[in-house]
Design a protein around this motif. Structure first.
Motif, PDB file in Angstrom:
ATOM      1  N   PRO A  63      95.559 -11.253 -16.458  1.00  7.61           N
ATOM      2  CA  PRO A  63      96.432 -12.327 -15.940  1.00  7.61           C
ATOM      3  C   PRO A  63      96.516 -13.539 -16.851  1.00  7.61           C
ATOM      4  N   GLU A  64      95.443 -13.831 -17.591  1.00  6.72           N
ATOM      5  CA  GLU A  64      95.460 -15.018 -18.446  1.00  6.72           C
ATOM      6  C   GLU A  64      96.391 -14.875 -19.646  1.00  6.72           C
ATOM      7  N   GLN A  65      96.979 -13.689 -19.824  1.00  7.53           N
ATOM      8  CA  GLN A  65      97.941 -13.486 -20.902  1.00  7.53           C
ATOM      9  C   GLN A  65      99.391 -13.538 -20.412  1.00  7.53           C
ATOM     10  N   VAL A  66      99.598 -13.908 -19.143  1.00 10.65           N
ATOM     11  CA  VAL A  66     100.927 -13.893 -18.536  1.00 10.65           C
ATOM     12  C   VAL A  66     101.392 -15.314 -18.241  1.00 10.65           C
ATOM     13  N   ALA A  67     102.592 -15.657 -18.713  1.00  5.85           N
ATOM     14  CA  ALA A  67     103.223 -16.947 -18.431  1.00  5.85           C
ATOM     15  C   ALA A  67     104.381 -16.737 -17.464  1.00  5.85           C
ATOM     16  N   ASP A  83     103.477  -7.974 -29.415  1.00 14.36           N
ATOM     17  CA  ASP A  83     102.805  -9.265 -29.390  1.00 14.36           C
ATOM     18  C   ASP A  83     103.283 -10.079 -28.188  1.00 14.36           C
ATOM     19  N   TYR A  84     104.570  -9.917 -27.874  1.00 20.28           N
ATOM     20  CA  TYR A  84     105.173 -10.651 -26.767  1.00 20.28           C
ATOM     21  C   TYR A  84     106.052  -9.682 -25.978  1.00 20.28           C
ATOM     22  N   ALA A 117      96.461 -11.413 -26.665  1.00 22.66           N
ATOM     23  CA  ALA A 117      95.379 -12.397 -26.578  1.00 22.66           C
ATOM     24  C   ALA A 117      95.259 -13.257 -27.826  1.00 22.66           C
ATOM     25  N   ASP A 118      95.393 -12.625 -29.005  1.00 17.83           N
ATOM     26  CA  ASP A 118      95.213 -13.399 -30.236  1.00 17.83           C
ATOM     27  C   ASP A 118      96.427 -14.239 -30.600  1.00 17.83           C
ATOM     28  N   ARG A 119      97.508 -14.133 -29.819  1.00 22.68           N
ATOM     29  CA  ARG A 119      98.710 -14.941 -30.066  1.00 22.68           C
ATOM     30  C   ARG A 119      98.826 -16.121 -29.098  1.00 22.68           C
ATOM     31  N   PRO A 178      94.554 -23.208 -18.996  1.00 23.88           N
ATOM     32  CA  PRO A 178      94.002 -22.232 -19.927  1.00 23.88           C
ATOM     33  C   PRO A 178      94.901 -21.007 -20.068  1.00 23.88           C
ATOM     34  N   GLY A 179      94.816 -20.371 -21.238  1.00 25.10           N
ATOM     35  CA  GLY A 179      95.562 -19.143 -21.469  1.00 25.10           C
ATOM     36  C   GLY A 179      97.063 -19.349 -21.488  1.00 25.10           C
ATOM     37  N   ALA A 180      97.793 -18.272 -21.190  1.00 27.49           N
ATOM     38  CA  ALA A 180      99.251 -18.319 -21.233  1.00 27.49           C
ATOM     39  C   ALA A 180      99.844 -19.176 -20.127  1.00 27.49           C
TER      40      ALA A 180
END
Length: 375
Positions: A75-79, A202-203, A225-227, A253-255
């Motif tokens: 979830p922390e990679q989702v905007a 990447d996206y 994650a690395d982006r 934090p995160g995305a």
């Protein structure tokens, strides 16, 4: 509702299908009953003054974990955004200097944000790859990645012709060129499974009002994650922060730092839609949709109608028709909802479609062929 909902049971959740054949999901699907019910309940609460705006305001964030599960990402990679154009512009604003590669026939929301980079004082060169006979869109993009680039952008499925991108090949070519891979999955996710690990972009941007069955206005951007640390919010506001309405606070934090201020009602519907999709087996959905599309393609070819573009098949099929207005009128007369774009008839098959839907639209094509032969 169980986790093994079959296609016939799923179909019964769409009231519009009692009156017409719906093959226009590339434009927008009809409302699923649970989604419409969630929206009706919200409007009733609003009208009665019984709503709590803080509950509504929590709905976008409540979809983060739902969407992350759908695409197999943390979830922390989702905007949470409002459109694919916002997602692309967010990425474009953070790109290092270099070359960006995109197809000339891309959907404009995944084209114009990259073309705008050509006006940034020479920091970016934008390579627009034209269509070329005998070469698929993916092959053209791979060929253009023969030298260094910072990003290549592609729709996994382009609604205009239904051709599916070869994401593993593009991932390999992007890696060789040192490029990031931006994928718009708005016309694939929900009918097709998310990209496999060897094609992981990447996206990954998705607007939910197509195959995810959401109201328009709910979109997601999944960032590798690395982006995540490379990006900054395009429209920084209180939704980009770690909490609070007033005063200086750090970004979330995160995305989640990329989140934009979201409209409430679309996300109330989006949460209901993702809950519904979570009851389906993604592999079964993809197999069903691709089977119907293949059956239509074979029947259309037998009737003398062929796709205008070559490439891997998807759940969307476009065929050329000799008279677009006549085709549109024939479809309406047969109770078939499909897209007619100039000289193309475009159909899209979701899990709620069935073989009878294929038969209905093929009957229209055979009628059109017979009338053309008599003319």
């Amino acid at each position: 509702m169980s986790a093994t909902v079959d296609s016939s049971r799923f179909r019964r959740l769409f009231p519009a299908l009692r009156r017409q054949v719906w093959l226009d999901t590339p434009g927008s699907p009809p409302a699923a009953a649970p989604v419409a019910e969630a929206l009706r309940a919200a409007v009733t609460e609003w009208s009665d003054g019984a709503f709590q705006w803080t509950d509504w305001d929590a709905e976008p964030a409540n979809t983060r974990a739902q969407f992350a599960e759908l695409v197999a990402a943390p979830p922390e990679q989702v905007a949470l955004l409002g459109s694919v154009a916002e997602a692309a512009a967010t990425v474009a604003a953070a790109l290092p200097p270099g070359r960006v590669v995109v197809s000339a026939d891309e959907f404009r929301s995944n084209l114009l944000p990259w073309l705008a980079l050509a006006r940034d004082g020479g920091r970016h060169e934008v390579t627009v790859v034209p269509a070329e006979a005998g070469r698929t869109r993916s092959e053209g993009l791979v060929a253009a990645l023969d030298r260094p680039a910072v990003l290549v952008a592609v729709s996994e499925v382009l609604s205009f012709d239904g051709v599916r991108a070869d994401l593993p090949a593009l991932r390999r070519a992007a890696d060789r060129a040192g490029a990031r891979l931006f994928v718009d999955a708005s016309q694939s996710l929900g009918a097709l499974r998310p990209p496999p690990p060897d094609a992981r972009p990447d996206y990954l941007a998705v607007h939910g009002y197509k195959w995810l069955l959401c109201p328009r206005g709910a979109a997601w951007l999944t960032v590798r994650a690395d982006r995540v640390g490379e990006l900054r919010p395009l429209l920084p506001g209180w939704k980009s922060t770690a909490g609070g309405y007033f005063g200086p606070v750090p970004y979330a934090p995160g995305a989640a730092a990329l989140d934009t201020s979201t409209a409430w009602l679309p996300w109330i519907g989006a949460r209901a839609a993702l809950r519904l999709l979570s009851t389906l087996d993604q592999a079964a959905v993809e197999a069903h949709c691709l089977r119907l599309a293949a059956r239509f393609t074979a029947g259309a070819a037998e009737a003398g109608f062929t796709p205008p573009a070559e490439g891997p098949a998807s759940q969307i099929v476009a065929v050329r028709v000799p008279d677009g207005p006549a085709a549109a009128a024939a479809l309406r007369g047969a109770g078939v909802r499909a897209g007619v774009l100039g000289d193309r008839l475009r159909v899209g098959f979701h899990y709620f479609n069935d073989d009878e839907d294929v038969d209905r639209v093929l009957a229209v094509l055979r009628l059109l062929r017979a009338k053309a032969a008599q003319a």
